[in-house]
Design a protein around this motif. Structure first.
Motif, PDB file in Angstrom:
ATOM      1  N   THR A   1       0.839  -1.207   0.000  1.00 35.35           N
ATOM      2  CA  THR A   1       0.000   0.000   0.000  1.00 35.35           C
ATOM      3  C   THR A   1       0.869   1.251   0.000  1.00 35.35           C
ATOM      4  O   THR A   1       1.965   1.263   0.571  1.00 35.35           O
ATOM      5  N   LYS A   2       0.384   2.294  -0.671  1.00 37.16           N
ATOM      6  CA  LYS A   2       1.101   3.575  -0.683  1.00 37.16           C
ATOM      7  C   LYS A   2       0.325   4.639   0.075  1.00 37.16           C
ATOM      8  O   LYS A   2       0.710   5.799   0.101  1.00 37.16           O
ATOM      9  N   THR A   3      -0.809   4.250   0.635  1.00 34.77           N
ATOM     10  CA  THR A   3      -1.593   5.231   1.384  1.00 34.77           C
ATOM     11  C   THR A   3      -1.255   5.107   2.858  1.00 34.77           C
ATOM     12  O   THR A   3      -0.767   4.080   3.317  1.00 34.77           O
ATOM     13  N   ASN A   4      -1.533   6.169   3.580  1.00 32.76           N
ATOM     14  CA  ASN A   4      -1.230   6.188   5.009  1.00 32.76           C
ATOM     15  C   ASN A   4      -2.499   6.584   5.747  1.00 32.76           C
ATOM     16  O   ASN A   4      -2.830   7.756   5.837  1.00 32.76           O
ATOM     17  N   ILE A   5      -3.202   5.592   6.228  1.00 26.30           N
ATOM     18  CA  ILE A   5      -4.477   5.850   6.886  1.00 26.30           C
ATOM     19  C   ILE A   5      -4.240   5.861   8.389  1.00 26.30           C
ATOM     20  O   ILE A   5      -3.767   4.867   8.955  1.00 26.30           O
ATOM     21  N   THR A   6      -4.530   7.004   9.030  1.00 27.41           N
ATOM     22  CA  THR A   6      -4.201   7.114  10.455  1.00 27.41           C
ATOM     23  C   THR A   6      -5.430   7.297  11.331  1.00 27.41           C
ATOM     24  O   THR A   6      -5.356   7.146  12.544  1.00 27.41           O
ATOM     25  N   ALA A   7      -6.553   7.610  10.711  1.00 34.26           N
ATOM     26  CA  ALA A   7      -7.759   7.823  11.517  1.00 34.26           C
ATOM     27  C   ALA A   7      -8.979   7.592  10.637  1.00 34.26           C
ATOM     28  O   ALA A   7      -8.899   7.675   9.409  1.00 34.26           O
ATOM     29  N   LEU A   8     -10.107   7.298  11.261  1.00 36.21           N
ATOM     30  CA  LEU A   8     -11.350   7.138  10.518  1.00 36.21           C
ATOM     31  C   LEU A   8     -11.925   8.494  10.174  1.00 36.21           C
ATOM     32  O   LEU A   8     -11.811   9.439  10.962  1.00 36.21           O
ATOM     33  N   GLN A   9     -12.537   8.599   9.000  1.00 38.02           N
ATOM     34  CA  GLN A   9     -13.286   9.828   8.702  1.00 38.02           C
ATOM     35  C   GLN A   9     -14.635   9.715   9.384  1.00 38.02           C
ATOM     36  O   GLN A   9     -15.281   8.672   9.344  1.00 38.02           O
ATOM     37  N   LYS A  10     -15.055  10.806  10.005  1.00 36.35           N
ATOM     38  CA  LYS A  10     -16.297  10.771  10.767  1.00 36.35           C
ATOM     39  C   LYS A  10     -17.485  10.545   9.820  1.00 36.35           C
ATOM     40  O   LYS A  10     -17.591  11.185   8.776  1.00 36.35           O
ATOM     41  N   THR A  11     -18.360   9.609  10.168  1.00 41.91           N
ATOM     42  CA  THR A  11     -19.544   9.342   9.355  1.00 41.91           C
ATOM     43  C   THR A  11     -20.459  10.559   9.367  1.00 41.91           C
ATOM     44  O   THR A  11     -20.690  11.143  10.428  1.00 41.91           O
ATOM     45  N   ALA A  12     -20.939  10.930   8.189  1.00 41.17           N
ATOM     46  CA  ALA A  12     -21.850  12.073   8.104  1.00 41.17           C
ATOM     47  C   ALA A  12     -23.159  11.739   8.804  1.00 41.17           C
ATOM     48  O   ALA A  12     -23.641  10.617   8.738  1.00 41.17           O
ATOM     49  N   ASP A  13     -23.699  12.719   9.465  1.00 42.33           N
ATOM     50  CA  ASP A  13     -24.972  12.539  10.143  1.00 42.33           C
ATOM     51  C   ASP A  13     -26.050  13.134   9.235  1.00 42.33           C
ATOM     52  O   ASP A  13     -26.107  14.349   9.044  1.00 42.33           O
ATOM     53  N   ILE A  14     -26.857  12.277   8.658  1.00 43.76           N
ATOM     54  CA  ILE A  14     -27.845  12.754   7.685  1.00 43.76           C
ATOM     55  C   ILE A  14     -29.200  12.918   8.352  1.00 43.76           C
ATOM     56  O   ILE A  14     -29.795  11.935   8.803  1.00 43.76           O
ATOM     57  N   PRO A  15     -29.698  14.164   8.434  1.00 44.49           N
ATOM     58  CA  PRO A  15     -31.013  14.359   9.055  1.00 44.49           C
ATOM     59  C   PRO A  15     -32.092  13.703   8.194  1.00 44.49           C
ATOM     60  O   PRO A  15     -32.141  13.908   6.977  1.00 44.49           O
ATOM     61  N   THR A  16     -32.931  12.888   8.818  1.00 46.34           N
ATOM     62  CA  THR A  16     -34.015  12.238   8.082  1.00 46.34           C
ATOM     63  C   THR A  16     -35.352  12.702   8.650  1.00 46.34           C
ATOM     64  O   THR A  16     -35.431  13.282   9.732  1.00 46.34           O
ATOM     65  N   ILE A  17     -36.375  12.386   7.895  1.00 43.84           N
ATOM     66  CA  ILE A  17     -37.727  12.768   8.309  1.00 43.84           C
ATOM     67  C   ILE A  17     -38.632  11.609   7.888  1.00 43.84           C
ATOM     68  O   ILE A  17     -38.418  11.009   6.838  1.00 43.84           O
ATOM     69  N   THR A  18     -39.576  11.235   8.733  1.00 45.15           N
ATOM     70  CA  THR A  18     -40.465  10.130   8.384  1.00 45.15           C
ATOM     71  C   THR A  18     -41.534  10.619   7.404  1.00 45.15           C
ATOM     72  O   THR A  18     -41.772  11.819   7.254  1.00 45.15           O
ATOM     73  N   ALA A  19     -42.180   9.663   6.753  1.00 46.04           N
ATOM     74  CA  ALA A  19     -43.242  10.012   5.809  1.00 46.04           C
ATOM     75  C   ALA A  19     -44.367  10.770   6.516  1.00 46.04           C
ATOM     76  O   ALA A  19     -44.905  11.748   5.988  1.00 46.04           O
ATOM     77  N   THR A  20     -44.708  10.346   7.732  1.00 47.52           N
ATOM     78  CA  THR A  20     -45.769  11.022   8.497  1.00 47.52           C
ATOM     79  C   THR A  20     -45.412  12.488   8.748  1.00 47.52           C
ATOM     80  O   THR A  20     -46.236  13.394   8.529  1.00 47.52           O
ATOM     81  N   GLU A  21     -44.169  12.712   9.201  1.00 51.11           N
ATOM     82  CA  GLU A  21     -43.722  14.089   9.468  1.00 51.11           C
ATOM     83  C   GLU A  21     -43.711  14.919   8.186  1.00 51.11           C
ATOM     84  O   GLU A  21     -44.092  16.088   8.180  1.00 51.11           O
ATOM     85  N   ALA A  22     -43.253  14.288   7.088  1.00 47.67           N
ATOM     86  CA  ALA A  22     -43.181  15.014   5.816  1.00 47.67           C
ATOM     87  C   ALA A  22     -44.582  15.414   5.349  1.00 47.67           C
ATOM     88  O   ALA A  22     -44.788  16.528   4.855  1.00 47.67           O
ATOM     89  N   LYS A  23     -45.545  14.506   5.515  1.00 42.64           N
ATOM     90  CA  LYS A  23     -46.914  14.820   5.096  1.00 42.64           C
ATOM     91  C   LYS A  23     -47.481  15.981   5.911  1.00 42.64           C
ATOM     92  O   LYS A  23     -48.179  16.854   5.392  1.00 42.64           O
ATOM     93  N   LYS A  24     -47.146  15.989   7.210  1.00 45.55           N
ATOM     94  CA  LYS A  24     -47.578  17.083   8.074  1.00 45.55           C
ATOM     95  C   LYS A  24     -46.944  18.399   7.596  1.00 45.55           C
ATOM     96  O   LYS A  24     -47.614  19.432   7.473  1.00 45.55           O
ATOM     97  N   GLY A  25     -45.640  18.337   7.317  1.00 45.27           N
ATOM     98  CA  GLY A  25     -44.914  19.517   6.838  1.00 45.27           C
ATOM     99  C   GLY A  25     -45.488  20.051   5.541  1.00 45.27           C
ATOM    100  O   GLY A  25     -45.564  21.267   5.327  1.00 45.27           O
TER     101      GLY A  25
END
Lengths: 80, 351, 351, 80
Positions: free
Chosen positions: B243-267
């Motif tokens: 390998t030629k890459t140097n991985i030293t830490a994990l990239q933080k997982t993105a936090d994706i805001p979600t909305i349920t179908a019920t909430e979306a219908k209300k919105g």
């Protein structure tokens, strides 16, 4: 010289076929090939990265390409 | 012959295998991440061959539109957790092994803990974020990752991060693809996939695992196999030994805001949100629930359509592409409130 | 979207596929002969992809020593008919298709009738007699045969007898191998087989069937794919576009006299029969029930050990190799009475 | 000339390895190769039939073999 480039994955869509022909200067490198392809097919650059394989070997940017080489563009694939 | 060994007699008879190899399989702990098109066949053969501990990690539920390639599930399982259904089926197939379901979503926060107990990990995921996360975690934990990926008629297989004799490690996913713009690469829902390709590539992944554990045959380290199911041609591309890459830490997982179908219908009823469809034109033509429409790879070119302060709910069929769109907006338009419709359109009519 | 089509949406999205292709699959009738290491995965993917009628032909029962590669079965199915268990499992996997078990042994007397209702046949058998029989029947009936065969780490795949545009047919099995001495070629019990190879080759067979039916991609007609699971190298060997053999009739299936374990025990007690073990030295070392011992490929060199007028009961683990030995004796020593122990050693302790 | 012959399936057992080298006269044919191999390895003849592939193409008995060719012996396989 004329190089035929084989396309894999989404590169088939980007090139509009399983292969394309590009004109390159003699002694062109992998980096030159990428530049030429990305100019002609801007979507290729948008992938952020893709592999160039020359004669079934990963090609570094500095490697020289000849018209006897088999060149393939292999983009990442996400499905599972 | 001992009944346990009788089950494995046809592989113990192989040259270079034998009872000692079967014991290595029995002692091995293998994690399959993603119980989908690749994870179903690979887990089936790991279980059949007698791998002592098989972990199956997937937070998703069985969906009707994946049954064409996810052969462990029946329509009557729709809505149940895939990891649990898979473990239950495979336990019946081989009561002599241990099956461990992991139903939490793999994130940068838990990945090291999840893979900790395993010797080798199969990457059968369906998105780039988890592929990179698993790859980086494998490098940090010193465990090999058996990579598989499919699209339409084409598949890729490789084994990342195998310890070389000189103490270095074989290349990993970032040596091949340092980074990817996920909005530019269609997934199986958009581009389609031939189910038998999933079977072929998934079985190849299990095959690499068995070879790695029993040392029978050379694994695809420092190489990537590219297979085309239309012509049946495959090529093995050499990518170097180290390998030629140097991985030293994990990239933080993105936090994706979600909305349920019920909430979306209300919105929608309150006029506080606006819908954005990121599916293909073809999918849109068949059915839609309104709102703006840009295919996922066109969102970036249409950022001026979004107003700061407003709230947008992105939707697609499953929630995957809409999640990518939300990540893009978070980066490029932090002033806009972007949500992904949880579960995609599949959840719209259920609520 | 229609719920039936939703199940197949990820393959309908493929370029060159579409709803018309799905309809072709729905209308297709595919027969899988042999519900073993190859038949299990191929039938799974045919069912998953929505082939409208899948026939499964196998007269054998589930055996514990095959579970390492026959992933449709559980230990609790041991002793049940494979074709029936397979159809039951696959019907749950896809209730929208028709599954037809064929539990009679395929012979020259019934093969034409069995394949009659099908468009294409998968050869997933484990013996040369049935391979030749299917091949010849396919040629006589004008149906393509999707061939697959495995041994240790190596597999072969091809599609025989495809109608060319000029009215000729592509090569068939006899173009490659006009005849075979089955006693000289070890089967999976003797030589072993890696289970994942069965999965890879079986999925490739289903893949060829799907391509043949939907016309998506070129099938392996006039070609044989040879795959090595140790190195993952595969090569496609061109064998010409047109068959050069002229098959005009089926060869009559040999009638192999068998004897049950109960009858054999009685014969031993009365001293009216003699046992002959045709397994490998290694198998013999582990366990035997007495009698003479020649490995199957050595029987021919030891014909002078058999006396005319006497009765011999040949045995192996399953009854396959002992059947080959009986056929050899029938040809070479018609004066000797030769029987095969029905079900092999597996039946010895059950009676 | 010396020809390296790759072995598949049971031919690996018969040759005792994944390849063998055989000495053939120049302009030797596939039939000559078979005769030579069957003399050295009588078990090969017992198979009744096996395929010779030259450069990934089925080789008829009359075809001439050169030392630049890749030659493989592919016997029948029965398992399922």
């Amino acid at each position: 010289m004329e190089i035929t480039v084989l396309a894999f994955g989404i590169a088939k869509d980007i090139f509009g076929g399983a292969s394309v022909t590009v004109a390159l200067a003699d002694n062109a490198t992998t980096a030159d090939l990428k530049t030429s392809l990305e100019e002609k097919y801007p979507r290729l650059k948008h992938l952020a990265s893709y592999m160039v394989a020359v004669n079934n070997e990963y090609a570094e940017d500095g490697g020289v390409i000849t018209d006897r080489d088999e060149v393939a563009i292999i983009p990442p694939v996400s499905g599972g | 012959m001992h009944p346990d060994l009788l089950r494995y007699s046809c592989q113990v008879a192989l040259p270079g295998f034998g009872e000692a190899s079967q014991q290595l399989l029995q002692n091995a702990k293998v994690l399959v991440v993603g119980a989908g098109g690749l994870g179903c066949p690979s887990a089936q053969y790991l279980a059949a061959s007698g791998v002592g501990t098989v972990g199956i990690a997937d937070f998703d539920t069985v969906s009707i539109s994946n049954l064409h390639r996810q052969v462990l599930y029946n329509p009557s399982d729709v809505g149940q957790l895939k990891a649990e259904v898979a473990c239950e089926r495979l336990q019946k197939q081989n009561p002599g092994i241990k099956l461990v379901p992991h139903t939490a979503k793999i994130t940068s926060g838990n990945v090291m803990q999840v893979i900790e107990g395993y010797d080798i990990v199969i990457d059968g995921t369906d998105n780039f974020d988890t592929r990179y996360l698993l790859n980086d975690a494998g490098v940090l934990a010193g465990k090999p990752i058996v990579y598989g990926a499919i699209y339409q008629y084409e598949g890729q297989v490789a084994v990342w991060n195998v310890l070389n004799k000189d103490g270095t490690c074989s290349p990993n996913y970032r040596d091949l693809f340092p980074q990817v713009d996920a909005t530019q690469i269609p997934n199986c829902t958009e581009g389609g996939v031939i189910p038998t390709l999933a079977g072929i590539i998934g079985c190849m992944q299990a095959n690499e695992v068995i070879k790695y554990i029993t040392k029978a045959g050379e694994v695809l380290a420092g190489k990537v196999l590219v297979f085309d199911a239309q012509t049946m041609q495959s090529r093995i591309i050499k990518i170097g030994t180290t390998t030629k890459t140097n991985i030293t830490a994990l990239q933080k997982t993105a936090d994706i805001p979600t909305i349920t179908a019920t909430e979306a219908k209300k919105g929608l009823a309150n006029d506080t949100i606006e819908l954005v469809d990121v599916r293909t034109d073809q999918e849109r033509d068949e059915f839609d629930i309104g709102g703006m429409h840009f295919e996922l790879d066109e969102v970036e070119d249409n950022l001026d359509e979004f107003e700061a302060g407003k709230s947008y709910v992105f939707y697609c069929s499953s929630g995957k592409r809409s999640g990518e769109a939300v990540k893009l907006l978070q980066q490029r338009l932090p002033g806009v409130k972007a949500y992904s419709l949880e579960g995609g359109l599949g959840s719209w009519n259920q609520d």
